[in-house]
Structure formats: C-alpha cells, structure tokens
Enzyme design. Structure first.
Site, PDB file in Angstrom:
ATOM      1  CD  GLU A  96      -3.220  -1.027   1.959  1.00 31.34           C
ATOM      2  OE1 GLU A  96      -3.229  -0.185   2.873  1.00 31.34           O
ATOM      3  OE2 GLU A  96      -4.179  -1.794   1.730  1.00 31.34           O
ATOM      4  CD  GLU A 141      -3.732  -5.970   2.760  1.00 27.35           C
ATOM      5  OE1 GLU A 141      -4.584  -5.240   3.313  1.00 27.35           O
ATOM      6  OE2 GLU A 141      -2.509  -5.771   2.848  1.00 27.35           O
TER       7      GLU A 141
HETATM    8  O1  AHR Z   1      -5.397  -6.029   6.670  1.00 29.49           O
HETATM    9  C1  AHR Z   1      -5.267  -4.900   7.468  1.00 29.49           C
HETATM   10  C2  AHR Z   1      -4.552  -3.763   6.760  1.00 29.49           C
HETATM   11  O2  AHR Z   1      -5.316  -3.313   5.694  1.00 29.49           O
HETATM   12  C3  AHR Z   1      -3.216  -4.071   6.147  1.00 29.49           C
HETATM   13  O3  AHR Z   1      -2.182  -4.017   7.062  1.00 29.49           O
HETATM   14  C4  AHR Z   1      -3.069  -2.986   5.131  1.00 29.49           C
HETATM   15  O4  AHR Z   1      -2.274  -3.365   4.028  1.00 29.49           O
HETATM   16  C5  AHR Z   1      -4.492  -2.661   4.744  1.00 29.49           C
HETATM   17  O5  AHR Z   1      -4.742  -1.309   4.775  1.00 29.49           O
END
Ligand code: AHR
Length: 517
Positions: A197, A320
């Site tokens: 991210e 994610e």
């Molecule tokens: O999954 C929780 C968080 O969500 C992770 O650390 C991050 O990459 C995302 O914003």
C-alpha cells in the site's frame, strides 16, 4: 475434498414445488468446451499479519505454552488450516511489513529486541515470530511463501540481505548465519512483495514515484537460479486503475505481479463502517454489492494490462480482500477484531466467483486475514477455537483449486434490489476440477427468497448433482465458542427425473455441487 464421501445429512435440492411454481427458473447451462484458464490455487491464499492476535495468541503460543503446539504453533489451529490446503501465505504485513526489520526476528528468541507495533495498537512486538518461525509454519501447512519486504522504513541493502539469508546455499556469511540459527538448506521463497500500500501506510507515494522505487529496489532483489521469487509491485485499491497503468507502462524491469486491495465496508465510510452482526438488510446488500464492482474493476485492469503487457507476463495479485466492520465492542480498535457470519461466507463465495472469472490474469488472492483479524477463518479465545462461516466457504471450494474454468450461460437472472442498491440475485461459477470432475458453485444473495434453477451441461440435463450447502435462518448467523456448529455445510443430492433437473437454491445460501453427466 470428496463431496461424494460426505454423509447425506440433508437433501436440500427439491423439485420445483408450489412456492416457486409461478416463477420461471433461471436457465443455467455449463459449457464444458472449450476449457478456460486454470484457476490458480493461490486464489485461495491467506494473509497473516503481526496485528492484534492474528499471529501472537491466534497462531503462535510459543513452545512452552500449555496450549498444545508444534514448535510454538498451536496444534488446533494448524489442523484446521491444513484442512483448507492453504496454497500460499502472505507475511508479515500489511502495514506492519513497512516497519519490520528482519534481523530483529532471528537468533535466540530471548535475545530478540522488543519493538513497538506502531501500525496496530502501539503494542510491544516481541519478535518471537520471525523468519525461521514463519517458514516453519508455511512448511507445516504446505503453503507457498509470500514475503512482503520493507520498502517504507528499510533499505534495498536490508532487503537484498534478507533474500540472501533466505535463499543462498553458498559459503557467504548470511547463509552461514542462517545455518548457525538452525536452518541448513535455503527456504523456497515463492513471492516477494516490494512494499505494501505505497499509496497509504507504505509511504503515501504517487504511483510515478513508487514505480521509480520499484525499478531501483527490484534490481537488487536477487536470488539463486531455481529459487527466484516472483516479484510483486504494490498496486492500487478499490476502483483505481492508475497504479496498474503506471506500473505496467513505466517499469521495464522484471515485474511478475501487481497487487490490488479492496475491502467491503457496509457503509463505505471508514469512520462508521457498519456492524458485523445485528445489521439491517440494506447492509447485507451493500456489503455484498462491492463484489460486482471488483468484477468491473478487474475487467478494466485486464484491458489496460492487455495494452501494456500483451504477452501476459504480469499477473494481478488481489492480495488483500474481505469484510471490514466496526471493531467488536470492548476490543482494542487497533486489533481489528470482528465477528463472522453467514454474510461473510456469502461474501467469500462471491469473491471466489469473480477471481475465477478473471483467472487469466488474477493468479493470487489473499483474504484478510487468516486468524482473529477481519474476515478470519478461525477465531480463538485462550485455548479455545471456532471455525467461522468463511472457513466453511473456503473448504467447500477446495475442488476449485487448480481447476479449469468453464463458461456458464445464464438466462433470466433476477435482480435483488433494495432502495437504490441492486445486484444479480444469483452468482455462479463452474470448473473442471484437477480430479477431472465437474463442479458448480452457486450463491443466492437474496436473504428472503429462494431461487429456482434448471441445470444443463452442454445443453443436456445431467443425471445428478451432489455437494454441500451452507445457509442459516438469520443473515447474521454465526458460530460461537459455545455454539461452534451452528453453521456448517450440509450434504445433499438430487437426481434428474423425467429429463429435468430442477433445483431450488435456498435464500442466502452457498452451494457447491459436483455435477454428474
Ligand atoms: O489487513 C489490514 C490492513 O489493511 C493491512 O495491514 C493494510 O495493508 C491494509 O490497509
């Protein structure tokens, strides 16, 4: 998984009865030829971050714990995860990865430094789980390894040395240090993320700036031939296309995959996301309706990748995804503790269908997260553990790992609408499993209305179907420590009669079938 060996607890498929007699059934034809792309098993990947009790307590209890464990990893959770055949495990973050220094996590555990996890709750990070422990876990699970390197607060040198420590079989001092720490042979590193991210917690960068950093850092992500990980660039989120556009256009060095993230928030508002339980029907729909948007975004990302990468060398890793609700009352908001209900199982199955549909480019996806955090498979409390509805959705879809996607023709799918929100009532995905059998996954998203289906295979009515159904009376039905079996898949089957195989898919249900020609 053999769907056929399951006891027939319940036969849910019924011939169209009076309830649905007036509604014409949805015609669903599976086209066995030509076969589509392989559904990479890594689409069923997991993510374990140093966050709350996602690792410490949930997975790792340490070798001296009274909780039964194998070299520190709790046996009950391990056994449950082994049944999911976890294909790939991403670690150590997430946001945490950009403050993680690998040297903190090697050597005798009682000598490792304690840091502060500034991303998640400001709690002490004991570094008891480090490189050796993570790779031990992955080996026990039989999972590929996906390590996220620290671009945010690390250096290319630190990253390069970690890779050498992991992969070198030579006489260098990093390989010697690994041997001195108890691991003779290098580990297999399958996937290597350069930052996470980068647009947010990874450094609030612009894609152009990150693209330059990726070019710089990836130059030094070296490993011996035969053990070179796939290099993953940190991409965008939600409906964005810009990150994929810039990275695929401007990076001429090796880039094996671009990551993308999207969470499903009932309200779409990060300040008040919505409750995990006791929610209104509108939030049921708004949570699930994120998935068609993922579908549309992936179609756009694929189109732009086809322009910049016609040879299709760059994969998309959706590393994610999952539901994100308001934290469970009484818990540390930095630990992302939330309950898991039937809605989450339905959400998971919808994601699987979309990943299958884009299997040509989507080569990995990682649910956030594996244990105790966000949309978890397993929730623990001290020595106890419960399997969530999401766990069951993953397990039901095991036949789709490395299966061959098949085309589906659907006619007359009704819309499920509420106020200004709407989505198709039915989602479906079919594949030929690695075992040669035909599988069909169906989701009825309507929380109140069943759906009648008429099934055919290449235009011919199959002889029978058998499989597993997951549903419940309430939208927010959940398994708890005291009622751990409230939601579990039920086995069922149906046979064709008089040349017809009509099915009724119960409201708010996930159904995975083996289709017998
Ligand atoms: O999954 C929780 C968080 O969500 C992770 O650390 C991050 O990459 C995302 O914003």
């Amino acid at each position: 998984m053999s769907l056929l060996r399951l006891p027939l607890v319940l036969a849910f498929l019924v011939f169209s009865g009076p309830l649905l007699a007036a509604t014409p059934p949805v015609q669903l034809n599976i086209q066995p030829d030509p076969p589509g792309p392989t559904i990479a098993r890594q689409i069923y990947g997991q993510f374990a971050e140093h966050l709350g009790s996602g690792v410490y307590g949930g997975l790792w209890v340490g070798p001296d714990s009274p909780i039964a464990n194998t070299r520190g990893w709790r046996n009950d959770v391990l056994a449950a995860l082994k049944d999911l055949k976890v294909p790939v495990l991403r670690w150590p973050g997430g946001c945490f990865a950009d403050e993680y220094h690998w040297r903190d996590g090697i050597g005798p555990r009682d000598k490792r430094p304690v840091r502060i996890n500034t991303s998640w709750g400001g709690v002490p990070e004991p570094n008891a789980v480090g490189t050796h422990e993570f790779f031990d876990l992955a080996e026990m699970l039989g999972a590929e390894t996906y390590v996220n390197a620290n671009l945010g607060t690390g250096t290319p040198q630190e990253m390069a040395e970690w890779l050498e420590y992991l992969t070198s079989d030579g006489p260098g001092s990093l390989a010697q240090a690994r041997r001195a720490n108890g691991r003779d042979k290098p580990w297999r590193v399958h996937h290597w993320g350069i930052g996470n991210e980068a647009w947010g917690c990874g450094g609030h960068m612009r894609p152009e700036y990150y693209a330059d950093l990726y070019r710089h850092w990836s130059t030094f992500a070296k490993a011996p031939r035969g053990n070179r990980p796939k290099l993953v660039a940190s991409g965008g989120q939600n409906d964005e296309l810009n990150w994929t556009e810039v990275l695929s256009r401007d990076v001429k060095q090796r880039i094996d995959a671009i990551s993308h993230h999207r969470y499903s928030l009932p309200t779409g508002d990060w300040k008040i996301k919505g409750s995990a339980i006791g929610f209104a029907e509108r939030e049921w729909l708004s949570t699930l309706a994120v998935v068609p948007r993922i579908d549309a975004n992936l179609a756009q990302q694929r189109a732009l990748l086809d322009r910049h990468d016609p040879a299709r060398k760059i994969a998309l890793y959706f590393d994610e995804w999952g539901s994100w609700y308001d934290p469970e009352p009484g818990t540390d908001p930095g630990f992302l503790v939330q309950r898991n209900t039937l809605r989450d199982a339905v959400l998971a199955a919808l994601h699987f269908h979309v990943f299958h549909a884009h299997a040509e480019r989507v080569k990995m996806a990682n649910v956030a997260q594996m244990v105790n955090v966000l949309q978890a498979m397993v929730i623990t409390s001290g020595p106890r553990m419960v399997l969530t509805p999401t766990y069951h959705a993953f397990r039901m879809h095991l036949p789709f790992q490395d299966a061959t996607a098949l085309t589906l023709q659907l006619q007359a799918v009704p819309r499920y609408a509420l106020g200004d929100l709407a989505m198709p009532q039915l989602s479906a995905s079919a594949a030929r499993g690695a075992d040669g059998k035909l599988y069909l996954s169906l989701v009825n998203v309507h929380p109140r209305e069943p759906l009648a289906l008429a099934l055919s295979l290449g235009g011919v009515v199959p002889t029978a179907v058998r499989g597993q159904l997951l549903t419940a009376a309430a939208m927010d039905a959940e398994n708890t420590l005291d009622a751990p079996e409230r939601l579990r898949p039920q086995a069922f089957e149906a046979r064709a009669r008089n040349g017809r195989l009509p099915l009724e898919l119960p409201a708010k249900s996930v159904l995975v079938l083996e289709v017998l020609p």
